[in-house]
Motif scaffolding. Structure first.
Motif, PDB file in Angstrom:
ATOM      1  N   SER A 165       0.755  -1.355   0.016  1.00  0.00           N
ATOM      2  CA  SER A 165      -0.080   0.019   0.072  1.00  0.00           C
ATOM      3  C   SER A 165       0.943   1.428   0.088  1.00  0.00           C
ATOM      4  O   SER A 165       0.228   2.353  -0.296  1.00  0.00           O
ATOM      5  CB  SER A 165      -0.844  -0.018   1.222  1.00  0.00           C
ATOM      6  N   ASP A 166       2.193   0.914   0.156  1.00  0.00           N
ATOM      7  CA  ASP A 166       2.914   2.349  -0.072  1.00  0.00           C
ATOM      8  C   ASP A 166       3.462   2.726  -1.193  1.00  0.00           C
ATOM      9  O   ASP A 166       4.443   3.339  -1.646  1.00  0.00           O
ATOM     10  CB  ASP A 166       4.226   2.187   0.681  1.00  0.00           C
ATOM     11  N   LYS A 167       2.692   2.065  -2.292  1.00  0.00           N
ATOM     12  CA  LYS A 167       2.806   2.332  -3.633  1.00  0.00           C
ATOM     13  C   LYS A 167       3.930   1.809  -4.442  1.00  0.00           C
ATOM     14  O   LYS A 167       4.149   2.019  -5.755  1.00  0.00           O
ATOM     15  CB  LYS A 167       2.801   3.967  -4.079  1.00  0.00           C
ATOM     16  N   THR A 168       4.663   0.967  -3.632  1.00  0.00           N
ATOM     17  CA  THR A 168       6.000   0.427  -4.351  1.00  0.00           C
ATOM     18  C   THR A 168       6.082  -1.037  -4.617  1.00  0.00           C
ATOM     19  O   THR A 168       5.094  -2.034  -4.076  1.00  0.00           O
ATOM     20  CB  THR A 168       7.097   0.681  -3.500  1.00  0.00           C
ATOM     21  N   LYS A 199       9.429   2.304  -8.036  1.00  0.00           N
ATOM     22  CA  LYS A 199       8.703   3.233  -7.807  1.00  0.00           C
ATOM     23  C   LYS A 199       7.871   3.805  -9.037  1.00  0.00           C
ATOM     24  O   LYS A 199       8.615   3.691 -10.087  1.00  0.00           O
ATOM     25  CB  LYS A 199       9.381   4.337  -7.244  1.00  0.00           C
ATOM     26  N   HIS A 231       4.203   3.646  -9.356  1.00  0.00           N
ATOM     27  CA  HIS A 231       2.684   3.887  -9.313  1.00  0.00           C
ATOM     28  C   HIS A 231       2.246   4.899  -8.077  1.00  0.00           C
ATOM     29  O   HIS A 231       3.210   5.310  -7.399  1.00  0.00           O
ATOM     30  CB  HIS A 231       2.264   2.516  -8.385  1.00  0.00           C
ATOM     31  N   THR A 232       1.291   5.272  -8.417  1.00  0.00           N
ATOM     32  CA  THR A 232       0.775   6.471  -7.421  1.00  0.00           C
ATOM     33  C   THR A 232      -0.369   6.231  -6.485  1.00  0.00           C
ATOM     34  O   THR A 232      -1.200   7.122  -6.034  1.00  0.00           O
ATOM     35  CB  THR A 232       0.178   7.690  -8.285  1.00  0.00           C
ATOM     36  N   ASP A 233      -0.622   4.863  -6.424  1.00  0.00           N
ATOM     37  CA  ASP A 233      -1.686   4.432  -5.374  1.00  0.00           C
ATOM     38  C   ASP A 233      -1.054   2.915  -5.040  1.00  0.00           C
ATOM     39  O   ASP A 233      -0.045   2.366  -5.438  1.00  0.00           O
ATOM     40  CB  ASP A 233      -3.094   4.454  -6.115  1.00  0.00           C
ATOM     41  N   SER A 234      -1.690   2.489  -3.950  1.00  0.00           N
ATOM     42  CA  SER A 234      -1.474   1.110  -3.493  1.00  0.00           C
ATOM     43  C   SER A 234      -1.504   0.037  -4.807  1.00  0.00           C
ATOM     44  O   SER A 234      -2.114  -0.002  -5.688  1.00  0.00           O
ATOM     45  CB  SER A 234      -2.740   0.582  -2.628  1.00  0.00           C
ATOM     46  N   SER A 249      -2.273  -1.730  -9.826  1.00  0.00           N
ATOM     47  CA  SER A 249      -2.369  -0.859  -8.857  1.00  0.00           C
ATOM     48  C   SER A 249      -3.719  -0.078  -8.677  1.00  0.00           C
ATOM     49  O   SER A 249      -4.395  -0.333  -9.862  1.00  0.00           O
ATOM     50  CB  SER A 249      -1.362   0.330  -8.899  1.00  0.00           C
ATOM     51  N   ASP A 275      -4.219   2.842  -8.632  1.00  0.00           N
ATOM     52  CA  ASP A 275      -4.009   3.990  -9.739  1.00  0.00           C
ATOM     53  C   ASP A 275      -4.541   3.698 -11.132  1.00  0.00           C
ATOM     54  O   ASP A 275      -4.350   4.494 -12.022  1.00  0.00           O
ATOM     55  CB  ASP A 275      -2.611   4.592  -9.694  1.00  0.00           C
TER      56      ASP A 275
END
Length: 339
Positions: A26-29, A45, A47-50, A67, A69
Motif C-alpha cells: 500500500s506504500d505504492k511500491t 517506484k 505507481h501513484t496508489d496502492s 495498482s 492508480d
C-alpha cells in the motif's frame, strides 16, 4: 527490531528460480528481494496508489504489478528498470497474471473489465465485453489460450484469448466469486464464493461438474494440487478443506486457525498445504495425514498472502503488519524478515 515496509503488504510472489521474490504494498511500491540474503535488490517506484497484485513472468525476466492508480506496470526483473505502463482501465486494478509464454498479461479491475495486454507491443490486444460488477480474480489456462475471471456479479467468465471469443458465462454461484484457478492440465476450473461453496467446472463444456459444500463462511482462496487430483480451499470460517477433485468428496478438514483464512497453496510435491490467516499465523499441514505440521508465528498483523518457493523449501508471507517474512518450510523457523 521488526523490519517494515511503509505500507501493508498485499501480494507476494517468488521468481521462477526461487532466488528472488517480489512484494506489492500500500506504500505504492514493488520491492524485489534477495530471498537468501534478505536484502532489497530493487525498490520499484512509479505507481501513484496502492499496489494490489504482483506476478513474475514464467521466464523470470519481468515482473508485472497492478495498482489502484488504474495502471499496470511491467518491470525488468534483472535490472530493476521500468519498461511499460499499460493504461486503459478506468478504476483500480485488482489482479494481474502472465500467460505461460511471458508475452501477455491479463488484468482484472474494479471498472468491471478484464484486459489482455501484449507486453511486446505496448497495447491491450483484447478487451472482453463489459462486466456487470468488479472483477476479483484472473488466471490464464496452462496453455495460455484461455482466461478465467471471477466477479462480484456471482459469475465465472471464460474467454478464448487466442480466438478472441467470449465471454462464456458460468452461472451457479449465489454470491460474489472471490477466487478462480485452472487445473494443471487445463481441463477444469475451480471457483470459490461468498456463498460458502467451491464449484468445479468442465473447462471445455463450461458446465458445472461439482459443488463442494462444507464451509460455513465465505470461501476466500482456492488452489489445485500439482497433480490436479485435489483442491484446497480456505474460508472465513477459519477452516482449510482439501477435496477430491474427481468425486467432490471432502478429504480433509484442517482446523486450528484463530481467524479467517486468507490464502492457501499446495507445496510443489503436493504433500503439504500452506495457509495464511487473519489470526496472524501461517500454518503448514500434512496433506496425507491431515495433521497440522507447523505453525509459523511472528507476524503482528493479518497474513494476507502466502507462497512457496519452486523447490518447496521456503515459504513467504505478506502481512498487514507491513512485513514480508521468509520461513524454512521444513523446520518452521523464521529465516528472515524483509525490510
Amino acid at each position: 527490531a521488526l523490519a517494515r515496509q511503509a505500507g501493508s503488504v498485499s501480494s507476494v510472489a517468488f521468481g521462477p528460480a526461487g532466488k528472488r521474490l517480489a512484494s506489492g504494498s500500500s506504500d505504492k511500491t514493488v520491492k524485489v528481494w534477495d530471498a537468501e540474503k534478505g536484502q532489497v535488490v530493487f525498490n520499484l517506484k512509479g505507481h501513484t496508489d496502492s499496489v494490489t497484485s504482483v506476478a513474475y513472468s514464467p521466464d523470470g525476466r519481468h515482473i508485472v504489478s497492478g495498482s489502484n492508480d488504474t495502471t499496470i506496470k511491467v518491470w525488468d526483473a534483472e535490472k530493476g528498470r521500468h519498461l511499460l505502463t499499460l493504461k486503459g482501465h478506468k478504476a483500480g486494478v485488482t489482479s494481474v497474471a502472465f500467460n505461460p509464454d511471458s508475452k501477455r498479461v491479463a488484468s482484472g479491475s474494479k471498472d468491471m473489465t478484464v484486459k489482455v495486454w501484449s507486453t511486446e507491443e505496448r497495447r491491450h490486444d483484447l478487451t472482453p465485453r463489459e462486466e456487470t460488477e468488479d472483477v476479483t480474480s484472473v488466471a490464464f489456462s496452462p496453455d495460455g489460450k484461455r482466461i478465467v475471471c471471477g466477479s462480484l456479479d456471482e459469475t465465472v467468465k471464460v474467454w478464448n484469448a487466442e480466438k478472441r471469443q467470449g465471454p462464456f458465462i458460468l452461472e451457479g454461484h449465489r454470491d460474489w466469486v472471490t477466487c478462480v484457478a485452472f487445473s494443471p492440465d487445463g481441463t477444469k476450473i475451480v471457483s470459490g464464493s461468498y456463498d460458502k461453496t467451491v464449484k468445479v467446472w468442465d473447462a471445455k463444456t463450461r458446465r458445472e461438474v461439482l459443488t463442494l459444500k462444507g464451509h460455513t463462511g465465505s470461501v476466500t482462496s482456492v488452489a489445485f494440487s500439482p497433480d490436479g487430483k485435489h483442491i484446497v480451499s480456505g474460508s472465513g470460517d477459519r477452516i482449510v478443506k482439501v477435496w477430491d477433485a474427481g468425486s467432490g468428496r471432502e478429504a480433509l478438514t484442517l482446523q486450528g486457525h484463530t481467524g479467517s483464512v486468507t490464502s492457501v497453496a499446495f507445496s510443489p510435491d503436493g504433500e503439504r498445504v500452506i495457509s495464511g490467516s487473519v489470526g496472524k499465523t501461517v500454518k503448514v499441514w500434512d496433506a496425507q495425514k491431515g495433521r497440522e505440521a507447523l505453525t509459523l508465528k511472528g507476524h503482528i498483523g493479518s497474513v494476507t498472502s502466502v507462497a512457496l518457493s519452486p523447490d518447496g523449501e521456503q515459504i513467504i508471507s505478506g502481512s498487514s503488519d507491513k512485513t514480508v517474512k521468509v520461513w524454512d518450510a521444513q523446520k518452521g523457523r523464521e529465516v528472515r524478515t524483509l525490510k
